[in-house]
Scaffold this motif. Structure first.
Motif, PDB file in Angstrom:
ATOM      1  N   THR A 128      -7.183  -9.798   5.971  1.00 32.42           N
ATOM      2  CA  THR A 128      -6.152  -8.790   6.227  1.00 32.42           C
ATOM      3  C   THR A 128      -5.112  -9.347   7.188  1.00 32.42           C
ATOM      4  OG1 THR A 128      -7.374  -7.753   8.048  1.00 32.42           O
ATOM      5  CG2 THR A 128      -7.715  -6.848   5.843  1.00 32.42           C
ATOM      6  N   ILE A 129      -3.878  -8.974   6.951  1.00 37.85           N
ATOM      7  CA  ILE A 129      -2.766  -9.535   7.718  1.00 37.85           C
ATOM      8  C   ILE A 129      -1.847  -8.401   8.163  1.00 37.85           C
ATOM      9  CG2 ILE A 129      -2.757 -11.847   6.727  1.00 37.85           C
ATOM     10  CD1 ILE A 129      -0.421  -9.240   5.347  1.00 37.85           C
ATOM     11  N   GLY A 130      -1.061  -8.668   9.188  1.00 34.27           N
ATOM     12  CA  GLY A 130      -0.121  -7.652   9.623  1.00 34.27           C
ATOM     13  C   GLY A 130       0.661  -8.125  10.824  1.00 34.27           C
ATOM     14  N   THR A 131       1.864  -7.653  10.939  1.00 37.53           N
ATOM     15  CA  THR A 131       2.727  -8.069  12.036  1.00 37.53           C
ATOM     16  C   THR A 131       3.059  -6.825  12.856  1.00 37.53           C
ATOM     17  OG1 THR A 131       4.644  -7.809  10.605  1.00 37.53           O
ATOM     18  CG2 THR A 131       3.607  -9.973  10.653  1.00 37.53           C
ATOM     19  N   ALA A 132       4.247  -6.339  12.735  1.00 38.85           N
ATOM     20  CA  ALA A 132       4.642  -5.098  13.406  1.00 38.85           C
ATOM     21  C   ALA A 132       5.794  -4.524  12.603  1.00 38.85           C
ATOM     22  CB  ALA A 132       5.065  -5.356  14.847  1.00 38.85           C
ATOM     23  N   ARG A 175       9.299 -12.710  11.348  1.00 37.33           N
ATOM     24  CA  ARG A 175       9.404 -12.059  10.045  1.00 37.33           C
ATOM     25  C   ARG A 175      10.809 -11.530   9.852  1.00 37.33           C
ATOM     26  NH1 ARG A 175       7.916  -6.815   7.199  1.00 37.33           N
ATOM     27  NH2 ARG A 175       7.237  -5.843   9.146  1.00 37.33           N
ATOM     28  N   SER A 212      -2.369  -6.429   3.571  1.00 33.73           N
ATOM     29  CA  SER A 212      -2.268  -5.585   4.761  1.00 33.73           C
ATOM     30  C   SER A 212      -3.260  -4.429   4.717  1.00 33.73           C
ATOM     31  CB  SER A 212      -0.851  -5.014   4.864  1.00 33.73           C
ATOM     32  OG  SER A 212      -0.569  -4.195   3.738  1.00 33.73           O
ATOM     33  N   ASN A 213      -3.894  -4.198   3.559  1.00 35.45           N
ATOM     34  CA  ASN A 213      -4.711  -2.990   3.380  1.00 35.45           C
ATOM     35  C   ASN A 213      -6.095  -3.142   3.991  1.00 35.45           C
ATOM     36  OD1 ASN A 213      -6.669  -1.173   1.796  1.00 35.45           O
ATOM     37  ND2 ASN A 213      -4.672  -0.327   1.262  1.00 35.45           N
ATOM     38  N   LEU A 214      -6.388  -2.338   4.989  1.00 37.48           N
ATOM     39  CA  LEU A 214      -7.657  -2.492   5.710  1.00 37.48           C
ATOM     40  C   LEU A 214      -8.859  -2.132   4.851  1.00 37.48           C
ATOM     41  CD1 LEU A 214      -6.709  -1.157   9.260  1.00 37.48           C
ATOM     42  CD2 LEU A 214      -7.166  -3.522   8.584  1.00 37.48           C
ATOM     43  N   GLU A 215      -8.764  -1.063   4.071  1.00 35.13           N
ATOM     44  CA  GLU A 215      -9.910  -0.671   3.263  1.00 35.13           C
ATOM     45  C   GLU A 215     -10.244  -1.743   2.225  1.00 35.13           C
ATOM     46  OE1 GLU A 215     -12.096   1.469   3.687  1.00 35.13           O
ATOM     47  OE2 GLU A 215     -13.121   1.522   1.747  1.00 35.13           O
ATOM     48  N   SER A 250       0.816  -1.231   0.000  1.00 33.89           N
ATOM     49  CA  SER A 250       0.000   0.000   0.000  1.00 33.89           C
ATOM     50  C   SER A 250       0.838   1.264   0.000  1.00 33.89           C
ATOM     51  CB  SER A 250      -0.915   0.023   1.225  1.00 33.89           C
ATOM     52  OG  SER A 250      -1.872  -0.995   1.150  1.00 33.89           O
ATOM     53  N   GLY A 252      -9.705  -4.881   2.673  1.00 32.12           N
ATOM     54  CA  GLY A 252     -10.325  -5.934   3.463  1.00 32.12           C
ATOM     55  C   GLY A 252     -11.791  -5.648   3.713  1.00 32.12           C
ATOM     56  N   ARG A 253     -12.055  -4.400   4.088  1.00 33.52           N
ATOM     57  CA  ARG A 253     -13.430  -4.020   4.397  1.00 33.52           C
ATOM     58  C   ARG A 253     -14.316  -4.058   3.146  1.00 33.52           C
ATOM     59  NH1 ARG A 253     -17.158   0.220   5.009  1.00 33.52           N
ATOM     60  NH2 ARG A 253     -16.066   1.498   3.503  1.00 33.52           N
TER      61      ARG A 253
END
Lengths: 447, 447
Positions: free
Chosen positions: B197-201, B255, B185-188, B161, B190-191
């Motif tokens: 949606t995925i994500g770590t830190a 990761r 990783s993109n929330l929008e 993104s 996903g919505r």
């Protein structure tokens, strides 16, 4: 019914921005004072300079960075974050400070382009949005700048909407104008940023009619003889003849969209002149990039319509800018410079920075980055010969308040002016299209 | 407050689409029956196949292609078009027919990807929007397809993104999933499309804390031991040790985002195993493209996080699809095939087309394009061995009515399935990453 950007920009982000804040809220670090910095480790291969663009759009998007019911409901239902985090997001307003390079300014590797000062939670949430906007818009502006340099006094017109995502196309038109383009075919960009919109006709318009003459007569009746007629649907020579016959010698321009443009432009110029249409201009528009524009420098062409190559950054469709935490409050209450330390060229320089461009005899010679290893804001006055350093940092947001002049149509005009003046400062070699090193070196001075 | 697309998409277009219609309204040709066709003259250099993507988004945008007061007022004030044209636009609804390749389908040079049948005015107005969406989304899907092919059974995760325009990023996530990516990783995105949606830190999360252990403990407390810990902020070996110590051997994943990934992945796998964390997975995510993914095939890696290269089309950020008038009513009331005739590789083939893919023994051998020189719709039954031809055209809009199943989350799932099945039909050589010719030839048969 409006064509505004989405009412909320808050979910145009990566999931981890939210989950990091969720964990930090729970452990108490979310409120730690932080400084984030945007910079590019390098320019695209062979490029001499970068162009900051998108800042105005970012500030506009920031005003809409709010978590409303639609966003919160979805996050709740998907169990993306905790209840405490939802409460935090419902109240979210950016209340910190944003400063950095003015839009339109040039940049070099390591230039501290944007500085965001805020508690961790407030600042990290903006990372993805900040980078999306700056990385795309700056890529377009950098390519556009090379094209307007190559075009010299002749105007470049942005016509690439169909080769970019439909919303990116609006941003691309805007970024191209920041870098010197005279106008765009994109109506929404024209509406939103008060840009000059331009347009002629497509081959479909000629093909729709029973013959070329009918199409030209129709276009002239609708738009007047000052219009631009597309003359290459069938045979260019016949097309020019028909165009001048239909419009008279007051015909505004003809557009050429195919063939070997230097040759065809010369032939068409001679034909137009022989027909007495000596004031009729020639617009060319077939897969142009900065190299093709340069190759047309001696051809009798009056303006350039540029599509694909400008909206895709002419080989460099993104900038690789990163958003890094460089300073943060520790458990001791003091500020600490921080940086990733590990391998692979991804290490960054912690600490607070500001920047000035060294100008000698009117020409830029060096990008000077002042680095403070602690919380103090470095000042250009801390280095010698400060009168030679043009300050590069300006303030966009103070205490959460947007400062005037950076957004909307005014912001674009101001950015175009900044770009023009900054480019005039660079040594002439910086405008060479051939691959090379950054036009000026970046020096980091720890103060 | 919502995160929907703009309420109107009608100005996301080129000025000339409107001015052409304006002239055609005045001369009476605006109502002529027309057929427009979208195709690509060629694939990006060296690519074996293209992937149609964006069709669902296009159909969603079509529902919002309305000229409301905001749009009309601006067009009126800028004197872009005549009063008659403003009246026409105020009433605009697409009432024609749209058919073409299903989203997710593969394509080759000359494939008739989309067919728009409507009066000239109604059809030409859609040109820019159609091309913007298909050209961008298809470019992403084509790159993503090469990546998922290279990754084999291992999941690819879209994380780009920040390297794309903020709205393009949503489309890119969607297109990547069409081409086999497991999540984004993109929330929008996903919505809007019900994507995983995925994500770590990020490194910032580790740097925020006084030490790496505090960061890991916080993330585990918030997200559970099944989370993915980013272990390369300081020293990878120490990071892995701390991660397993903090999370236990139930740690979900680590990761790696820097360094020489094949080497580091192997070392980390051995270390994890020696610590008893044999089920802990390894996610890698540093500037991956299809070639880097292929190079990691024998490394002990469990999934790939892909950023820049997927959202920029891995070297081909747009597709070069065009939208051409191929058939139109004449003043005689009959339909006529039309095509640009002039030089420079831009000639096109007039007339109505349909297409089938020849499948022999389960493998695609040829793209068959049937061309009718007149108004008749060609039928696959007009060629021999019709049982070997898999029909490629489906109907999206009939008499202005959107057909069910192509939009929203359902549309994405269906497109991903189509992509998967079509790719399975291609000869294995089509999946080679090295440069080559289109995987199957395109044959045009005039019927």
């Amino acid at each position: 019914m409006t064509t505004s950007p989405p009412a909320s920009t808050a979910l145009l982000t990566d999931r981890y921005e939210l989950t990091m804040v969720d964990a930090a809220l729970a452990d108490g670090t979310a409120s730690r004072a932080c400084v984030f910095e945007v910079f590019a480790r390098r320019l695209p291969a062979g490029r001499r300079y970068g162009v900051v663009a998108g800042t105005g759009r970012l500030l506009e998007a920031l005003e809409h960075f709010r978590f409303g019911d639609a966003e919160l409901d979805w996050l709740r239902e998907g169990e993306v974050v905790s209840g405490a985090m939802l409460d935090y997001l419902a109240d979210y307003r950016f209340r910190g400070r944003i400063s950095g390079y003015a839009e339109g300014e040039l940049y070099f590797p390591g230039s501290p382009l944007l500085v965001v000062e805020a508690p961790f939670a407030d600042g990290v949430l903006l990372e993805t949005l900040v980078l999306s906007i700056l990385n795309y818009d700056s890529a377009i502006a950098a390519a556009a700048s090379r094209m307007t340099s190559a075009a010299g006094e002749r105007p470049c017109l942005e016509m690439g909407s169909r080769r970019a995502h439909e919303s990116a196309a609006v941003a691309a038109a805007r970024a191209a104008v920041v870098a010197g383009f005279a106008g765009t075919s994109n109506l929404e960009a024209g509406r939103r940023y008060d840009l000059e919109t331009i347009g002629t006709a497509a081959h479909a318009f000629t093909l729709l009619h029973d013959d070329e003459r009918s199409a030209f007569v129709s276009q002239i009746a609708s738009a007047g003889p000052g219009t631009t007629l597309l003359v290459d649907t069938y045979d260019v020579e016949q097309g020019v003849l028909t165009a001048v016959d239909a419009a008279g010698t007051a015909l505004g321009a003809v557009r050429l969209d195919s063939g070997d443009l230097p040759t065809v432009a010369r032939e068409v110029r001679e034909q137009l002149d022989s027909l007495g249409a000596t004031e009729t201009k020639i617009v060319v528009s077939s897969d142009l990039d900065e190299y093709a524009i340069a190759a047309l420098a001696v051809a009798p062409v009056d303006s350039y319509g540029v599509g694909t190559s400008v909206v895709t950054g002419s080989g460099a469709p993104t900038c690789g800018m990163v958003y890094k935490l460089v300073l943060r409050e520790g458990s001791d209450g003091a500020m600490h410079a921080v940086a990733k330390a590990s391998a692979g060229g991804k290490a960054s320089v912690g600490g607070r920075k500001t920047a000035g461009r060294r100008i000698e005899n009117g020409l830029a010679t060096e990008e000077v980055v002042l680095l403070s290893p602690d919380a103090d804001v470095p000042a250009l006055g801390q280095v010698a010969e400060v009168d030679e350093l043009r300050p590069l940092h300006v303030t966009f947001v103070a205490d959460g308040e947007l400062q005037p002049g950076w957004t909307g149509a005014d912001g674009v005009r101001r950015a175009a002016q900044r770009h023009h003046e900054s480019l005039a400062e660079l040594p002439r070699a910086a405008r060479r299209l051939s691959a090379g090193d950054p036009a000026i070196p970046t020096e980091i001075i720890t103060v």
